[in-house]
Design a protein around this motif. Structure first.
Motif, PDB file in Angstrom:
ATOM      1  N   VAL A   1       0.846  -1.194   0.000  1.00 34.59           N
ATOM      2  CA  VAL A   1       0.000   0.000   0.000  1.00 34.59           C
ATOM      3  C   VAL A   1       0.879   1.240   0.000  1.00 34.59           C
ATOM      4  O   VAL A   1       1.882   1.305   0.724  1.00 34.59           O
ATOM      5  CB  VAL A   1      -0.934  -0.007   1.231  1.00 34.59           C
ATOM      6  CG1 VAL A   1      -1.635   1.338   1.394  1.00 34.59           C
ATOM      7  CG2 VAL A   1      -1.960  -1.123   1.097  1.00 34.59           C
ATOM      8  N   TRP A   2       0.488   2.214  -0.806  1.00 32.32           N
ATOM      9  CA  TRP A   2       1.176   3.509  -0.851  1.00 32.32           C
ATOM     10  C   TRP A   2       0.465   4.487   0.077  1.00 32.32           C
ATOM     11  O   TRP A   2      -0.735   4.699  -0.048  1.00 32.32           O
ATOM     12  CB  TRP A   2       1.177   4.057  -2.278  1.00 32.32           C
ATOM     13  CG  TRP A   2       1.788   5.422  -2.421  1.00 32.32           C
ATOM     14  CD1 TRP A   2       1.155   6.596  -2.652  1.00 32.32           C
ATOM     15  CD2 TRP A   2       3.188   5.741  -2.352  1.00 32.32           C
ATOM     16  NE1 TRP A   2       2.045   7.624  -2.733  1.00 32.32           N
ATOM     17  CE2 TRP A   2       3.306   7.137  -2.539  1.00 32.32           C
ATOM     18  CE3 TRP A   2       4.348   4.983  -2.147  1.00 32.32           C
ATOM     19  CZ2 TRP A   2       4.535   7.793  -2.540  1.00 32.32           C
ATOM     20  CZ3 TRP A   2       5.574   5.634  -2.132  1.00 32.32           C
ATOM     21  CH2 TRP A   2       5.666   7.013  -2.326  1.00 32.32           C
ATOM     22  N   LEU A   3       1.190   5.078   1.017  1.00 36.02           N
ATOM     23  CA  LEU A   3       0.628   6.078   1.926  1.00 36.02           C
ATOM     24  C   LEU A   3       0.782   7.444   1.268  1.00 36.02           C
ATOM     25  O   LEU A   3       1.885   7.986   1.172  1.00 36.02           O
ATOM     26  CB  LEU A   3       1.340   6.032   3.276  1.00 36.02           C
ATOM     27  CG  LEU A   3       0.837   7.015   4.343  1.00 36.02           C
ATOM     28  CD1 LEU A   3      -0.640   6.801   4.630  1.00 36.02           C
ATOM     29  CD2 LEU A   3       1.654   6.875   5.617  1.00 36.02           C
ATOM     30  N   GLU A   4      -0.333   7.998   0.802  1.00 39.31           N
ATOM     31  CA  GLU A   4      -0.332   9.237   0.028  1.00 39.31           C
ATOM     32  C   GLU A   4      -0.362  10.453   0.959  1.00 39.31           C
ATOM     33  O   GLU A   4      -1.166  10.508   1.895  1.00 39.31           O
ATOM     34  CB  GLU A   4      -1.544   9.261  -0.904  1.00 39.31           C
ATOM     35  CG  GLU A   4      -1.722  10.525  -1.709  1.00 39.31           C
ATOM     36  CD  GLU A   4      -0.519  10.814  -2.600  1.00 39.31           C
ATOM     37  OE1 GLU A   4      -0.141  11.995  -2.667  1.00 39.31           O
ATOM     38  OE2 GLU A   4       0.038   9.884  -3.217  1.00 39.31           O
TER      39      GLU A   4
ATOM     40  N   PRO B   1      -3.533   9.474  -7.951  1.00 41.28           N
ATOM     41  CA  PRO B   1      -2.726   8.890  -6.871  1.00 41.28           C
ATOM     42  C   PRO B   1      -2.602   7.377  -6.966  1.00 41.28           C
ATOM     43  O   PRO B   1      -1.588   6.802  -6.570  1.00 41.28           O
ATOM     44  CB  PRO B   1      -3.451   9.321  -5.590  1.00 41.28           C
ATOM     45  CG  PRO B   1      -4.755   9.871  -6.016  1.00 41.28           C
ATOM     46  CD  PRO B   1      -4.625  10.309  -7.424  1.00 41.28           C
ATOM     47  N   GLN B   2      -3.622   6.706  -7.523  1.00 42.27           N
ATOM     48  CA  GLN B   2      -3.514   5.260  -7.731  1.00 42.27           C
ATOM     49  C   GLN B   2      -2.381   4.941  -8.710  1.00 42.27           C
ATOM     50  O   GLN B   2      -1.617   3.987  -8.508  1.00 42.27           O
ATOM     51  CB  GLN B   2      -4.838   4.710  -8.260  1.00 42.27           C
ATOM     52  CG  GLN B   2      -4.868   3.206  -8.467  1.00 42.27           C
ATOM     53  CD  GLN B   2      -4.881   2.435  -7.166  1.00 42.27           C
ATOM     54  OE1 GLN B   2      -5.406   2.897  -6.158  1.00 42.27           O
ATOM     55  NE2 GLN B   2      -4.282   1.253  -7.161  1.00 42.27           N
TER      56      GLN B   2
ATOM     57  N   GLN C   1      -2.777  -0.523  -3.789  1.00 45.14           N
ATOM     58  CA  GLN C   1      -3.773   0.394  -3.261  1.00 45.14           C
ATOM     59  C   GLN C   1      -3.087   1.622  -2.678  1.00 45.14           C
ATOM     60  O   GLN C   1      -1.876   1.631  -2.426  1.00 45.14           O
ATOM     61  CB  GLN C   1      -4.621  -0.287  -2.179  1.00 45.14           C
ATOM     62  CG  GLN C   1      -5.830  -1.042  -2.729  1.00 45.14           C
ATOM     63  CD  GLN C   1      -6.961  -0.103  -3.145  1.00 45.14           C
ATOM     64  OE1 GLN C   1      -6.897   1.112  -2.995  1.00 45.14           O
ATOM     65  NE2 GLN C   1      -8.025  -0.689  -3.672  1.00 45.14           N
ATOM     66  N   VAL C   2      -3.901   2.657  -2.461  1.00 43.74           N
ATOM     67  CA  VAL C   2      -3.422   3.915  -1.885  1.00 43.74           C
ATOM     68  C   VAL C   2      -4.206   4.202  -0.611  1.00 43.74           C
ATOM     69  O   VAL C   2      -5.439   4.098  -0.595  1.00 43.74           O
ATOM     70  CB  VAL C   2      -3.609   5.087  -2.879  1.00 43.74           C
ATOM     71  CG1 VAL C   2      -3.226   6.415  -2.224  1.00 43.74           C
ATOM     72  CG2 VAL C   2      -2.785   4.853  -4.139  1.00 43.74           C
TER      73      VAL C   2
ATOM     74  N   ILE D   1      -5.329   8.878   9.185  1.00 42.31           N
ATOM     75  CA  ILE D   1      -5.723   7.919   8.154  1.00 42.31           C
ATOM     76  C   ILE D   1      -7.228   7.991   7.924  1.00 42.31           C
ATOM     77  O   ILE D   1      -8.020   7.931   8.867  1.00 42.31           O
ATOM     78  CB  ILE D   1      -5.343   6.481   8.565  1.00 42.31           C
ATOM     79  CG1 ILE D   1      -3.825   6.342   8.767  1.00 42.31           C
ATOM     80  CG2 ILE D   1      -5.846   5.468   7.544  1.00 42.31           C
ATOM     81  CD1 ILE D   1      -3.024   6.521   7.508  1.00 42.31           C
ATOM     82  N   ASP D   2      -7.618   8.125   6.659  1.00 34.07           N
ATOM     83  CA  ASP D   2      -9.037   8.127   6.299  1.00 34.07           C
ATOM     84  C   ASP D   2      -9.469   6.740   5.810  1.00 34.07           C
ATOM     85  O   ASP D   2     -10.174   6.023   6.483  1.00 34.07           O
ATOM     86  CB  ASP D   2      -9.316   9.163   5.209  1.00 34.07           C
ATOM     87  CG  ASP D   2      -9.837  10.478   5.772  1.00 34.07           C
ATOM     88  OD1 ASP D   2     -10.116  10.536   6.980  1.00 34.07           O
ATOM     89  OD2 ASP D   2      -9.944  11.449   5.010  1.00 34.07           O
ATOM     90  N   GLU D   3      -9.045   6.392   4.608  1.00 36.41           N
ATOM     91  CA  GLU D   3      -9.436   5.137   3.973  1.00 36.41           C
ATOM     92  C   GLU D   3      -8.519   4.902   2.788  1.00 36.41           C
ATOM     93  O   GLU D   3      -7.633   5.707   2.501  1.00 36.41           O
ATOM     94  CB  GLU D   3     -10.899   5.200   3.507  1.00 36.41           C
ATOM     95  CG  GLU D   3     -11.151   6.300   2.477  1.00 36.41           C
ATOM     96  CD  GLU D   3     -12.579   6.370   1.974  1.00 36.41           C
ATOM     97  OE1 GLU D   3     -13.360   5.446   2.232  1.00 36.41           O
ATOM     98  OE2 GLU D   3     -12.913   7.375   1.307  1.00 36.41           O
ATOM     99  N   MET D   4      -8.738   3.821   2.085  1.00 28.38           N
ATOM    100  CA  MET D   4      -8.036   3.578   0.826  1.00 28.38           C
ATOM    101  C   MET D   4      -8.966   3.914  -0.330  1.00 28.38           C
ATOM    102  O   MET D   4     -10.126   4.274  -0.136  1.00 28.38           O
ATOM    103  CB  MET D   4      -7.551   2.135   0.765  1.00 28.38           C
ATOM    104  CG  MET D   4      -6.446   1.843   1.763  1.00 28.38           C
ATOM    105  SD  MET D   4      -5.494   0.343   1.421  1.00 28.38           S
ATOM    106  CE  MET D   4      -6.704  -0.928   1.734  1.00 28.38           C
ATOM    107  N   GLY D   5      -8.447   3.780  -1.547  1.00 28.10           N
ATOM    108  CA  GLY D   5      -9.236   4.171  -2.705  1.00 28.10           C
ATOM    109  C   GLY D   5     -10.544   3.427  -2.839  1.00 28.10           C
ATOM    110  O   GLY D   5     -11.545   3.990  -3.283  1.00 28.10           O
TER     111      GLY D   5
END
Length: 373
Positions: free
Chosen positions: A184-187, A213-214, A224-225, A236-240
């Motif tokens: 996972v990429w932390l944007e 961003p993906q 995933q991002v 942290i909110d969520e992923m895509g």
């Protein structure tokens, strides 16, 4: 309210049994579609009308249709599963119906009544039941309800006309060769949702905004991002396309299953909500709280974060093996699916497959079991 009456127009050239068998042997995801679809129209002053099951096929839209210019569009995603007795059931479709109405409300669109949403599922499955894969595995029929603004004309205002449609696509198991962890990429530059924005709605614009961003994540080998909040760029909110869970352990071996607080800005995942209930049923303490990107990285590095996973309709649960970011990367636990992750995944998918009791009444029968001969 009386049950809506759907007209049914059979497809004159349905897939042959041989072709359907070929598709079901290797359906993938979103590659093939069933013979029919549902359409329902909305007109201001008249309401919802003309519910119909029709052959799957293209729509005709005027070039000035408002969806093309002002983005009034929403959708849902859920699955139908063949049960051991031959019936076909869906997992918590009432929750999807409620969320669909909430998305419509946020996008200033007409709200489809829950009974009409649920009836559309039943009516489509009544004619396309043979497209639902056999019981026993995680194969399913993915259902995609959506709604678009169809009024003709320019001008920024809510459309007075809408089209609701439901299409269906056979889906194979997300992990065909066993559950595999993802990177996972932390944007930290782009955000997913903001307070007061459209993050709580399942609308196409949110997903379009995630594509750049993906692509950045993919350049770093990530599937995933994960996004931080828009206000502080900290939490942290969520992923895509997933909500997130974390398994923390303290020095005494105590376990905390934590998931980020939705904050009224993030889409409320039905799988997320279900897993909170399942975890509590299993005696696992669950906490909804703020989790910073720094906590994720620091606790993965010191070993007190032992597991992390995303959850959503498509994969149910996807373990996270490594989190990458602009400053480097760190493995989560040993980089493999953890015991809590797999316990929760098995418990929830067993209910969906009809292989375990359904104490919360989550499965709704769409097509009854065949009559005994």
């Amino acid at each position: 309210m009386s049950a809506p009456q759907f007209t049914v127009t059979p497809n004159r050239a349905p897939a042959s049994p041989q072709r359907r068998a070929e598709v079901l042997a290797d359906p993938g995801f979103g590659r093939y579609f069933t013979d029919h679809m549902v359409t329902i129209r909305y007109t201001e002053g008249t309401g919802w009308h003309d519910p119909a099951v029709v052959p799957y096929g293209p729509f005709t839209l005027d070039p000035s249709a408002m969806v093309l210019h002002y983005g009034q569009e929403i959708f849902e995603g859920l699955k139908a599963y063949r049960q051991p007795d031959g019936s076909i059931a869906s997992f918590r479709p009432d929750a999807n119906a409620a969320r669909f109405a909430g998305s419509a409300r946020r996008m200033a669109m007409a709200e489809l009544p829950a009974e009409l949403f649920l009836a559309s599922l039943t009516e489509l499955l009544a004619v396309d039941a043979e497209w639902v894969p056999a019981a026993g595995g995680e194969d399913s029929l993915y259902l995609r309800p959506f709604m678009i603004a169809t009024a003709i004309g320019l001008g920024v205002r809510p459309s007075p006309e809408y089209l609701y449609a439901l299409i269906a696509s056979p889906a194979g198991p997300y992990f065909a060769d066993g559950v595999k962890p993802m990177d996972v990429w932390l944007e930290t530059e782009y955000t997913r949702a903001a307070l007061g924005g459209t993050g709580t709605a399942k609308c196409g614009g949110n997903y379009a905004a995630s594509l750049l961003p993906q692509a950045i994540g993919a350049e770093h080998g990530c599937a995933q991002v994960a996004y931080l909040d828009a206000e502080e760029r900290t939490w942290i909110d969520e992923m895509g396309s997933n909500n997130l869970f974390f398994v923390f352990r303290d020095a005494d071996g105590g376990l905390e299953l934590a998931t980020p607080d939705l904050r009224g800005a993030v889409l409320a995942g039905i799988t997320r909500d279900s897993l909170i209930t399942v975890a509590k049923d299993l005696g696992i303490d669950v906490v909804e709280r703020r989790i910073s990107g720094k906590e994720w990285l620091d606790r993965a590095a010191d070993g007190t974060l032992t597991e992390a996973f995303g959850c959503g309709t498509a994969a149910v649960i996807t373990p996270i093996g490594t989190v990458k970011h602009a400053g480097g990367e760190v493995a989560v636990g040993n980089g493999e699916p953890g015991p809590v992750t797999m316990q929760l995944r098995e418990a929830l998918t067993a209910v969906q497959r009809g292989a375990a009791p359904d104490p919360h009444g989550w499965m709704r029968t769409l097509v009854p079991a065949p009559a005994a001969v």
